[in-house]
Write an enzyme that holds these catalytic residues in place. Sequence first.
Site, mmCIF file in Angstrom:
data_model
loop_
_atom_site.group_PDB
_atom_site.id
_atom_site.type_symbol
_atom_site.label_atom_id
_atom_site.label_comp_id
_atom_site.label_asym_id
_atom_site.label_seq_id
_atom_site.Cartn_x
_atom_site.Cartn_y
_atom_site.Cartn_z
ATOM 1 N NE ARG A 231 -1.274 0.467 -11.692
ATOM 2 C CZ ARG A 231 -1.239 1.777 -11.539
ATOM 3 N NH1 ARG A 231 -0.623 2.527 -12.418
ATOM 4 N NH2 ARG A 231 -1.792 2.348 -10.511
ATOM 5 N N GLY B 126 4.755 -4.204 -2.852
ATOM 6 C CA GLY B 126 4.929 -4.609 -4.243
ATOM 7 C C GLY B 126 5.285 -3.386 -5.064
ATOM 8 N NE ARG B 127 0.699 0.799 -6.103
ATOM 9 C CZ ARG B 127 -0.175 0.359 -7.006
ATOM 10 N NH1 ARG B 127 -0.009 0.650 -8.279
ATOM 11 N NH2 ARG B 127 -1.221 -0.357 -6.643
ATOM 12 C CB CYS C 151 -11.166 -4.426 -31.137
ATOM 13 S SG CYS C 151 -10.145 -4.879 -32.539
ATOM 14 C CD GLU C 152 -12.823 -3.882 -25.232
ATOM 15 O OE1 GLU C 152 -13.354 -2.930 -24.627
ATOM 16 O OE2 GLU C 152 -13.425 -4.928 -25.543
ATOM 17 C CE1 TYR D 11 -7.647 -1.149 -10.663
ATOM 18 C CE2 TYR D 11 -5.379 -1.073 -11.454
ATOM 19 C CZ TYR D 11 -6.396 -1.722 -10.793
ATOM 20 O OH TYR D 11 -6.144 -2.952 -10.241
ATOM 21 N N GLY E 215 0.774 -1.241 0.000
ATOM 22 C CA GLY E 215 0.000 0.000 0.000
ATOM 23 C C GLY E 215 0.800 1.283 0.000
ATOM 24 C CD GLU F 233 1.686 -9.338 3.033
ATOM 25 O OE1 GLU F 233 0.711 -8.690 2.596
ATOM 26 O OE2 GLU F 233 1.561 -10.442 3.550
HETATM 27 C C1 LIG Z 1 -1.371 -6.643 -3.669
HETATM 28 C C2 LIG Z 1 -0.943 -7.019 -2.314
HETATM 29 C C3 LIG Z 1 0.222 -6.486 -1.764
HETATM 30 C C4 LIG Z 1 1.076 -5.469 -2.478
HETATM 31 O O1 LIG Z 1 0.415 -4.269 -2.652
HETATM 32 P P1 LIG Z 1 1.173 -3.004 -3.241
HETATM 33 O O2 LIG Z 1 0.082 -1.984 -3.345
HETATM 34 O O3 LIG Z 1 1.737 -3.392 -4.537
HETATM 35 O O4 LIG Z 1 2.214 -2.617 -2.251
HETATM 36 C C5 LIG Z 1 0.603 -6.922 -0.510
HETATM 37 N N1 LIG Z 1 -0.113 -7.832 0.169
HETATM 38 C C6 LIG Z 1 -1.250 -8.359 -0.314
HETATM 39 C C7 LIG Z 1 -1.982 -9.378 0.474
HETATM 40 C C8 LIG Z 1 -1.706 -7.969 -1.563
HETATM 41 O O5 LIG Z 1 -2.834 -8.484 -2.056
#
Ligand SMILES: *Cc1c(COP(=O)(O)O)cnc(C)c1O
Length: 421
Positions: free
Chosen positions: A314, A278-279, A345-346, A318, A234, A276
Amino acid sequence: MKVPFITKEEVEKIAKWCPTPFHIYDEKGIRENARRLNKAFSWNKGFKEYFAVKATPNPTILKILHEEGCGTDCSSLAELVMSERCGIVGENIMFSSNDTPAEEFVKAAELGAFINLDDFTHIEFLKKTAGIPKKIFCRFNPGGIFSLGESKEGFQVMDNPGDAKYGMTEEQLIEAFRQLADLGAESFGIHSFLASNTVTNDYYPELASILFRLAVRVKKETGISVSYINLSGGVGVAYKPDQEENDIMVIGEGVRKKFEEILVPEGLGDISIFTELGRYMLAPYGELVTKAVHEKHIYKEYIGVDACAANLMRPAMYGSYHHITVLGKENEKAEYKYDVTGSLCENNDKFAIDRMLPKIEKGDYLVIHDTGAHGFSMGYNYNGRLWSAELLKREDGSVVQIRRPQTLDDYFATLDDYWDI
Ligand SMILES: *Cc1c(COP(=O)(O)O)cnc(C)c1O
């Protein structure tokens, strides 16, 4: 101003052996960023980042992050198997899934992963399928609306956990810990994910204070001292060039203050903090490189490129902003207003709408920025569009392929037995 990590000259060289479009990642940026995160939380001796595999499921990327001390956060069988095949197993895996199939709990348990339960009813389900492990996490959903109020540049972080399918209520979580303890669990973790792509230094500290208080309540009501608090993902990135980026050092320090204030006085100063992300770990260190192949003048001006939403979903899904640089024209004035489109084709297959850019000629290379997370990974085969290659720019500047492009044979492979029916 956003500056790409590859130049026109580099792209021209790459294009000789790997045609556009392709995703490319920046190893140096990835490593430096992971080190910054680890430093920001170095005050917590159990700190560990579990990279959210879904953001960028590529073995080379997972191994680089593992070398920097990160584990993996998996939420499906394929992600568990990828982690296993990278040699990332045991407590280096956090299995945070929802609506979980039995076989995935079994695989996670076999790998010795931390298992994070999304729901109260999963206790029974896990007991019957993989058995209750000694260490277990539960995902918390506080319900209602999560809001941080006004933060930088008037941007308000708001999300609606009350409408989210994830996690347990507070009462359920406390009861879950009681039942899990009765079933033999000995160590407990709390996990929660309340808002996505937050561009403010206040999100983690605010989430931490909610979860720290919950840990205090858990201790008072059940006698259980929680061992781990997982702040999940997040933390966002500044997709727009005028946005102020998060400062991970400030975020780490903000969480430390809450830790000292809420947990330490309650004798809970041994709790390990997990993330956790990701982004935050990958988005800025990946770029989608594409070539302008058509220009079209009707009611608006269009530039058609060789990438499409199947390479980066994305914007279509979004309406997300991804900055675009026209390579070799970095210093030219952005005087032309374009829609930059793919070939699906969207009508939502547009990387940019009404974007001011320098004049684009056919053959120009465009860098679409910040595609390192939730970019390639959200790709799909709609319209029979194939997945691109993934490349890595190594620390010494050389470029290697870390996933080959999909071929028509790959696309047809699942139909091999069906042509004659
Ligand atoms: C998607 C997700 C993340 C990573 O979210 P980011 O916004 O990319 O940091 C972490 N934990 C869980 C359980 C997720 O579904």
